[in-house]
Design an enzyme around this catalytic site. Structure first.
Site, short mmCIF file in Angstrom:
data_model
loop_
_atom_site.label_atom_id
_atom_site.label_comp_id
_atom_site.label_asym_id
_atom_site.label_seq_id
_atom_site.Cartn_x
_atom_site.Cartn_y
_atom_site.Cartn_z
N ASN A 112 -10.25 -1.33 9.75
CA ASN A 112 -8.87 -0.65 9.23
C ASN A 112 -8.86 0.58 10.19
O ASN A 112 -9.68 1.38 10.45
CB ASN A 112 -9.19 0.08 7.65
CG ASN A 112 -8.16 0.38 7.13
OD1 ASN A 112 -7.27 1.06 8.15
ND2 ASN A 112 -7.91 0.14 6.00
N ARG B 170 -12.58 2.40 10.38
CA ARG B 170 -13.39 2.03 9.51
C ARG B 170 -13.83 0.53 9.40
O ARG B 170 -12.71 -0.25 9.11
CB ARG B 170 -12.98 2.67 8.08
CG ARG B 170 -14.23 2.94 7.29
CD ARG B 170 -13.75 2.94 5.67
NE ARG B 170 -13.30 1.62 5.09
CZ ARG B 170 -12.29 1.40 4.66
NH1 ARG B 170 -11.36 2.29 4.54
NH2 ARG B 170 -12.10 0.26 4.02
N GLU C 115 -14.26 -6.77 8.08
CA GLU C 115 -13.04 -6.48 8.68
C GLU C 115 -12.89 -5.08 9.18
O GLU C 115 -13.83 -4.26 8.70
CB GLU C 115 -11.68 -6.74 7.71
CG GLU C 115 -11.81 -5.97 6.15
CD GLU C 115 -10.92 -6.42 5.28
OE1 GLU C 115 -9.84 -5.65 5.22
OE2 GLU C 115 -10.81 -7.53 4.56
N GLY D 55 -7.18 5.01 4.81
CA GLY D 55 -6.71 6.04 3.69
C GLY D 55 -7.32 7.42 3.97
O GLY D 55 -8.47 7.61 4.35
N SER E 247 -6.48 -3.28 2.61
CA SER E 247 -6.72 -2.53 1.29
C SER E 247 -7.42 -3.75 0.21
O SER E 247 -7.28 -3.57 -0.63
CB SER E 247 -5.65 -1.51 0.59
OG SER E 247 -5.71 -0.36 1.37
N TYR F 238 -9.03 2.66 -5.49
CA TYR F 238 -8.07 3.55 -5.56
C TYR F 238 -7.90 4.16 -7.09
O TYR F 238 -7.06 4.81 -7.44
CB TYR F 238 -6.68 3.37 -4.82
CG TYR F 238 -6.67 2.96 -3.45
CD1 TYR F 238 -7.00 4.06 -2.57
CD2 TYR F 238 -6.38 1.53 -3.09
CE1 TYR F 238 -7.05 3.77 -1.23
CE2 TYR F 238 -6.44 1.33 -1.59
CZ TYR F 238 -6.53 2.54 -0.85
OH TYR F 238 -6.72 2.27 0.59
N ASP G 224 -16.03 -2.58 7.67
CA ASP G 224 -16.67 -2.85 6.60
C ASP G 224 -17.63 -4.33 6.79
O ASP G 224 -17.36 -5.02 7.47
CB ASP G 224 -15.74 -3.42 5.31
CG ASP G 224 -14.70 -2.30 5.04
OD1 ASP G 224 -15.21 -1.03 4.95
OD2 ASP G 224 -13.49 -2.43 4.32
N GLU H 158 0.64 -1.32 0.06
CA GLU H 158 -0.04 0.08 -0.02
C GLU H 158 0.97 1.40 0.02
O GLU H 158 0.32 2.40 0.31
CB GLU H 158 -0.80 0.07 1.15
CG GLU H 158 -1.75 -1.21 1.32
CD GLU H 158 -2.59 -1.31 2.47
OE1 GLU H 158 -3.52 -0.53 2.72
OE2 GLU H 158 -2.51 -2.45 3.39
#
Length: 304
Positions: free
Chosen positions: A263, A246, A261, A267, A144, A207, A248, A15
């Site tokens: 984070n 964050r 999962e 980002g 990611s 991205y 998901d 990443e």
């Protein structure tokens, strides 16, 4: 009072490019706010120590992603140096990067997770999985959506190219809407539905401009949105996350809201979800960066 900020960026994970873009935005925002900023492309501990000794930062803004950036390594390094840093500490970072441990903690706290099992890729090749098609195969510790595969049949397995000793998770595929919830200072901001051009919200979809439509707020019943936000707050607290995280999820009426999962260092690029949800809640990019700076701390080594 914080005046000097060292922004950590780059590194050598998969990443790296995302980190560089996140750090560029952070660096510009902090300079506009009047901070003295030095950005450092992380390569070795010695090089970082040299920059710290010369610059003497008040705070390190951790804009690293992936291995070393959000797995507890850099957090432990800065804890030893007793330098405040943004985002989660060592424990939450370590747990959040390990998807299997995160799922165990989520389930223990009443958050539904996808059925699955953890093994090395060599073990999978030797004995297969007890799950029926379709299932998801992904690294047990990575970010990611790097190296994630949806396996519908035997032919799909030809795509998979892990090293034999790589630890992987194999999970039941949960159909439905892909949702994400950012938590800032312990409170969920909003629910975004991710409508990706690819089969799921993978690295390319995350991205690449135009690859994913972000529906904010998500097109889901209000009680489902509330549940997803509550689950995200539960996970943030259970892991001991700091400042921002964050989570998901997948949602369908049969399975409900299912956690995928978390984070712990999401980002901050122009396409990233946390800044978007923050704006939705009236917090601009510069304000978000200041909030992250305000939360910066380290784990006290002595007497803790």
């Amino acid at each position: 009072m914080v005046k000097k900020v060292l922004v950590l960026k780059g590194g050598f994970s998969a990443e790296r490019e995302v980190s560089l873009v996140s750090a560029d935005g952070v660096e510009q925002a902090l300079r506009k706010l009047g901070y003295e900023v030095v950005a450092h492309d992380w390569k070795t501990p010695d090089a970082l120590l040299k920059v710290i000794k010369e610059f003497k930062p008040d705070v390190v803004f951790n804009a690293l992603h992936g291995n070393w950036g959000e797995d507890g390594e850099i957090q432990g390094f800065l804890d030893v140096l007793q330098i405040p840093y943004t985002h989660s500490g060592l424990r939450a970072s370590l747990l959040g990067m390990d998807k299997s441990l995160t799922k165990i903690i989520a389930e223990q706290n009443g958050v539904p997770v996808a059925q699955g099992e953890k093994m090395t890729f060599a073990q999978f090749k030797a004995k297969g999985t007890k799950l029926d098609f379709p299932y998801v195969m992904k690294p047990a510790a990575d970010g990611s959506s790097v190296g994630v595969f949806i396996i519908h049949n035997q032919a799909d397995l030809a795509q998979v190219n892990y090293d034999d000793e790589r630890e992987i998770l194999i999970e039941k595929y949960i159909a439905g809407q892909e949702l994400t919830v950012a938590v800032l200072d312990g409170k969920a901001l909003a629910v975004t539905e991710l409508c990706a051009a690819n089969e799921f919200y993978d690295y390319q979809a995350k991205y690449t401009a135009g690859m994913t439509v972000h529906k904010l707020p998500a097109d889901i019943p209000s009680e489902v949105a509330k549940q997803a936000m509550r689950y995200a707050e539960v996970i943030h607290q259970a892991l001991g996350c700091r400042a921002v995280s964050r989570s998901d999820f997948r949602y369908n009426p049969q399975d409900g809201v299912v956690f995928l999962e978390v984070n712990t260092n999401p980002g901050l690029t122009p396409l990233s979800l946390v800044p978007e949800q923050a704006r939705f809640c009236g917090i601009g990019y510069e304000g978000l960066c200041e909030k992250l700076l305000a939360s910066a701390s380290f784990r006290c080594i002595m007497g803790d």
